[in-house]
Write a protein that holds these residues in place. Structure first.
Motif, PDB file in Angstrom:
ATOM      1  N   ASP A  75       0.843  -1.192   0.000  1.00 39.18           N
ATOM      2  CA  ASP A  75       0.000   0.000   0.000  1.00 39.18           C
ATOM      3  C   ASP A  75       0.880   1.245   0.000  1.00 39.18           C
ATOM      4  O   ASP A  75       2.100   1.176   0.192  1.00 39.18           O
ATOM      5  CB  ASP A  75      -0.960   0.000   1.196  1.00 39.18           C
ATOM      6  CG  ASP A  75      -0.246  -0.032   2.543  1.00 39.18           C
ATOM      7  OD1 ASP A  75       0.677   0.779   2.767  1.00 39.18           O
ATOM      8  OD2 ASP A  75      -0.615  -0.872   3.392  1.00 39.18           O
ATOM      9  N   HIS A  76       0.269   2.398  -0.231  1.00 33.80           N
ATOM     10  CA  HIS A  76       1.030   3.638  -0.388  1.00 33.80           C
ATOM     11  C   HIS A  76       1.878   3.961   0.834  1.00 33.80           C
ATOM     12  O   HIS A  76       3.018   4.439   0.708  1.00 33.80           O
ATOM     13  CB  HIS A  76       0.084   4.800  -0.691  1.00 33.80           C
ATOM     14  CG  HIS A  76      -0.450   4.783  -2.087  1.00 33.80           C
ATOM     15  ND1 HIS A  76      -1.527   5.540  -2.492  1.00 33.80           N
ATOM     16  CD2 HIS A  76      -0.058   4.094  -3.190  1.00 33.80           C
ATOM     17  CE1 HIS A  76      -1.769   5.324  -3.780  1.00 33.80           C
ATOM     18  NE2 HIS A  76      -0.891   4.450  -4.218  1.00 33.80           N
ATOM     19  N   GLN A  77       1.338   3.738   2.027  1.00 35.84           N
ATOM     20  CA  GLN A  77       2.094   4.075   3.232  1.00 35.84           C
ATOM     21  C   GLN A  77       3.297   3.162   3.412  1.00 35.84           C
ATOM     22  O   GLN A  77       4.382   3.605   3.796  1.00 35.84           O
ATOM     23  CB  GLN A  77       1.189   4.005   4.468  1.00 35.84           C
ATOM     24  CG  GLN A  77       1.855   4.539   5.737  1.00 35.84           C
ATOM     25  CD  GLN A  77       2.339   5.971   5.566  1.00 35.84           C
ATOM     26  OE1 GLN A  77       1.576   6.872   5.237  1.00 35.84           O
ATOM     27  NE2 GLN A  77       3.637   6.195   5.770  1.00 35.84           N
TER      28      GLN A  77
ATOM     29  N   CYS B 275       4.258   5.947  -7.454  1.00 33.91           N
ATOM     30  CA  CYS B 275       4.119   7.371  -7.754  1.00 33.91           C
ATOM     31  C   CYS B 275       4.438   8.197  -6.512  1.00 33.91           C
ATOM     32  O   CYS B 275       4.207   7.758  -5.380  1.00 33.91           O
ATOM     33  CB  CYS B 275       2.694   7.698  -8.197  1.00 33.91           C
ATOM     34  SG  CYS B 275       2.282   7.151  -9.866  1.00 33.91           S
TER      35      CYS B 275
ATOM     36  N   THR C 162       3.141  11.421  -6.564  1.00 35.32           N
ATOM     37  CA  THR C 162       1.926  12.241  -6.511  1.00 35.32           C
ATOM     38  C   THR C 162       0.824  11.567  -7.316  1.00 35.32           C
ATOM     39  O   THR C 162       1.081  10.626  -8.075  1.00 35.32           O
ATOM     40  CB  THR C 162       2.162  13.651  -7.108  1.00 35.32           C
ATOM     41  OG1 THR C 162       2.269  13.533  -8.536  1.00 35.32           O
ATOM     42  CG2 THR C 162       3.413  14.310  -6.558  1.00 35.32           C
ATOM     43  N   ASP C 163      -0.392  12.087  -7.182  1.00 35.16           N
ATOM     44  CA  ASP C 163      -1.433  11.710  -8.136  1.00 35.16           C
ATOM     45  C   ASP C 163      -1.299  12.622  -9.362  1.00 35.16           C
ATOM     46  O   ASP C 163      -0.412  13.480  -9.426  1.00 35.16           O
ATOM     47  CB  ASP C 163      -2.828  11.779  -7.511  1.00 35.16           C
ATOM     48  CG  ASP C 163      -3.223  13.181  -7.054  1.00 35.16           C
ATOM     49  OD1 ASP C 163      -2.642  14.182  -7.535  1.00 35.16           O
ATOM     50  OD2 ASP C 163      -4.121  13.283  -6.197  1.00 35.16           O
TER      51      ASP C 163
ATOM     52  N   ARG D 262      -0.908  16.212  -6.276  1.00 37.41           N
ATOM     53  CA  ARG D 262      -1.068  16.132  -4.833  1.00 37.41           C
ATOM     54  C   ARG D 262      -0.201  14.988  -4.322  1.00 37.41           C
ATOM     55  O   ARG D 262      -0.291  13.859  -4.815  1.00 37.41           O
ATOM     56  CB  ARG D 262      -2.529  15.901  -4.457  1.00 37.41           C
ATOM     57  CG  ARG D 262      -3.434  17.080  -4.794  1.00 37.41           C
ATOM     58  CD  ARG D 262      -4.881  16.773  -4.509  1.00 37.41           C
ATOM     59  NE  ARG D 262      -5.366  15.667  -5.328  1.00 37.41           N
ATOM     60  CZ  ARG D 262      -6.630  15.492  -5.672  1.00 37.41           C
ATOM     61  NH1 ARG D 262      -7.562  16.350  -5.268  1.00 37.41           N
ATOM     62  NH2 ARG D 262      -6.990  14.458  -6.407  1.00 37.41           N
ATOM     63  N   ASN D 263       0.630  15.295  -3.341  1.00 40.92           N
ATOM     64  CA  ASN D 263       1.561  14.294  -2.846  1.00 40.92           C
ATOM     65  C   ASN D 263       0.856  13.056  -2.308  1.00 40.92           C
ATOM     66  O   ASN D 263      -0.105  13.155  -1.546  1.00 40.92           O
ATOM     67  CB  ASN D 263       2.425  14.876  -1.724  1.00 40.92           C
ATOM     68  CG  ASN D 263       3.659  15.583  -2.236  1.00 40.92           C
ATOM     69  OD1 ASN D 263       3.935  15.571  -3.435  1.00 40.92           O
ATOM     70  ND2 ASN D 263       4.411  16.181  -1.343  1.00 40.92           N
ATOM     71  N   LEU D 264       1.355  11.895  -2.692  1.00 39.04           N
ATOM     72  CA  LEU D 264       1.027  10.639  -2.044  1.00 39.04           C
ATOM     73  C   LEU D 264       2.007  10.452  -0.876  1.00 39.04           C
ATOM     74  O   LEU D 264       2.955  11.237  -0.723  1.00 39.04           O
ATOM     75  CB  LEU D 264       1.148   9.505  -3.051  1.00 39.04           C
ATOM     76  CG  LEU D 264       0.189   9.572  -4.244  1.00 39.04           C
ATOM     77  CD1 LEU D 264       0.535   8.493  -5.269  1.00 39.04           C
ATOM     78  CD2 LEU D 264      -1.255   9.432  -3.786  1.00 39.04           C
TER      79      LEU D 264
END
Length: 575
Positions: free
Chosen positions: A460-462, A499, A501-502, A506-508
């Protein structure tokens, strides 16, 4: 002047003491790439292992499983080592029970290894079994017959096992495994981080003393001094794609953060010549022009790619004579067009895993590519670039020893300025192994870049952000690493695997991590007052700065730089 000299000496003394006064800094960077007649002593005196040099026979060591035989032999200088012979299974080898492995520790491993048998070399792996159900690959070595090779690696347990064993294995069951000077040393997470911070402080930062005087040369006490970093020297960046062209939000986001870029696909052969003779460099030209206009350096990626999947289809259909003419034209076309415009070139991508050109044009084909490219662009380093060098020790095609051997073959092909490109496509990072491989490659004295850093999209992103921070900190802290580029070119559909950002910029979480490192942890901003000697000192990351000094309504400003070099920089400014 005596006072200034004493102050500078005192600052250096305090700085060096801070870097060496804690046992946490005792990580041993030693590594070796040559096959030696005699092994060196074990690192950390063997660490937590029993009888690491076999001076006490086989005490502490047993055969893992089966009927192989363990015995001690002695070299003519008196050096003792252990031998596993009569091996019936890949894992038949010397082993030692490990006590109290902890998931909260990082373990560094080293050993000297050789083989004996009917072959000149064989891959030997160091492994750890945990509770009889999980097997960790901790490192590997292409061990030679008749001399000692140095294995350096490490691991982090996923849990704290009840029982575990260290052992060695080789898929070649017909060779004896000889081992000596084994070491296993644990470090806590805090110690590991302190080691990173100490290296960053000593290798990425400099000490500056600002001296403030009036127009008559009198020192000024209690002058207000503000120092703000505006750019960094260390190359750090990301891949970009044609999607950045005309995309002002993307452009603003990128140039605010990065000083280095690489084109994701726009320079590759299948992109620039999709049909034979139909050259198309328009996107590469436009992307390079944008980078140049914004002070962003660019890596040249790549001239060739050994993987047949990424070779133009028309190229794969040529006969050998036609193929040779095509590759010669490709080198002249792309290197001739961009000579002197890139900071380095990836010449033949992923040579350890694929061999299309060698299979078609002979075993030295790719080496001739390096020499031809260097002749056209003599001042630009020519890089190897491959994956799974620092990411994992479980890929038999990309051991650090095979990488080094290929570098040596390139060097022997002619006068080539070489560079080491490590793609760095990670899953869960094994930081002790990553550091160990960088130590070994660092002994070669060649520039090392992490060229395509990302984290698997299965996370996941985190979690991606957490692992990315670990990788970036380890890479930035290692003194042999001279640049880091992430593989995070942005498209409407996303990115290759990760990524920042999206698509609305906007920062991920990974982008937030990068911003925190770039603008907080690895950026210098100082405010303070001069002392009674009219001076103020600070440690700053290498780069360019704005300096402002004010006192009694008067202000002076000056551009300054913190640069790499021995000793302390002195800067003088008048109000």
């Amino acid at each position: 002047m005596a006072t200034l000299a004493l102050t500078a000496f005192f600052l250096l003394f305090i700085w060096n003491m801070a870097a060496t006064s804690d046992g946490a800094y005792d990580y041993d960077t030693s590594s070796y790439t040559q096959c030696e007649i005699y092994p060196a002593a074990p690192l950390y005196n063997g660490g937590i292992l029993i009888n690491p040099s076999f001076e006490d026979g086989t005490h502490g060591w047993t055969e893992l499983i089966g009927n192989s035989k363990l015995h001690i032999e002695t070299q003519n200088n008196g050096n003792k080592y252990i031998v596993a012979s009569n091996r019936q299974m890949t894992y038949h080898s010397p082993s030692q029970k490990l006590q109290n492995l902890s998931q909260d520790a990082k373990y560094t491993l080293s050993a000297w290894v050789q083989i004996r048998g009917a072959v000149n070399s064989a891959l030997v792996k160091a492994s750890v079994s945990m509770d009889g159900k999980t097997y960790i690959s901790a490192g590997n070595i292409m061990a030679k017959n008749g001399c000692w090779s140095f294995l350096k690696g490490g691991f982090v347990p996923d849990w704290s096992p009840t029982h575990s064993k260290l052992y060695f294995e080789s898929s070649n069951k017909h060779v004896d495994i000889l081992v000596d000077s084994v070491s296993l040393q644990p470090f806590t997470d805090e110690q590991w981080r302190l080691q990173q911070e100490e290296r960053i402080r000593t290798k990425r930062m400099g000490i500056v003393i600002v001296h403030v005087t009036d127009v008559h040369g009198n020192t000024l006490e209690k002058a207000n001094v503000a120092v703000k970093q505006k750019s960094r020297r260390f190359p750090l960046g990301s891949a970009i794609a044609q999607t950045i062209l005309g995309n002002e939000p993307y452009q603003r986001w990128f140039k605010k953060r990065f000083n280095t870029a690489v084109f994701e696909n726009e320079l590759k052969w299948y992109f620039t010549e999709p049909q034979q003779g139909n050259l198309d460099y328009k996107f590469a030209d436009k992307m390079l022009a944008w980078c140049n206009a914004n002070g962003i350096n660019v890596r040249g990626h790549n001239i060739f790619w050994e993987d047949p999947k990424y070779i133009p289809s028309w190229v794969t259909k040529l006969n050998n004579e036609e193929l040779q003419k095509a590759v010669n034209y490709r080198i002249k076309s792309v290197v001739g067009r961009y000579a002197g415009k890139f900071i380095n070139w990836d010449v033949s991508n992923e040579m350890l895993h694929f061999s299309f050109y060698e299979d078609r044009l002979g075993p030295n084909a790719s080496y001739t590519f390096y020499l031809a490219a260097q002749r056209l662009d003599p001042r630009t380093p020519m890089f190897m670039n491959d994956y799974n060098i620092i990411e994992t020790s479980q890929d038999p095609n990309s051991t650090v020893d095979e990488y080094i051997e290929m570098l040596r073959k390139i060097k022997h092909s002619g006068r080539v300025m070489e560079g080491i490109g490590l793609e760095s496509h990670f899953s869960k990072p094994n930081l002790p192994y990553m550091r160990a491989v960088l130590d070994k490659l660092g002994t070669l004295g060649l520039p090392i870049w992490l060229t395509e850093v990302d984290v698997n999209s299965n996370f996941d992103h985190q979690t991606q952000a957490t692992y990315l921070e670990e990788i970036l900190r380890e890479g930035f802290a290692h003194p042999a690493v001279e640049g880091i580029v992430m593989w995070t070119a942005l498209h409407p559909y996303g990115c290759y695997r990760m990524c920042l950002t999206d698509y609305n910029m906007r920062n991920l979480p990974a982008g937030e991590t990068v911003d925190r490192l770039l603008f907080q942890d690895w950026m210098t901003s100082v405010r303070g007052e001069t002392d009674k000697n009219g001076s103020i000192n600070f440690q700053g990351f290498f780069g360019d700065y704005d300096l402002s000094v004010s006192l009694n309504g008067k202000t002076a400003t000056q551009a300054m730089s913190v640069y790499q070099g021995d000793g302390i920089q002195h800067l003088y400014i008048q109000i």
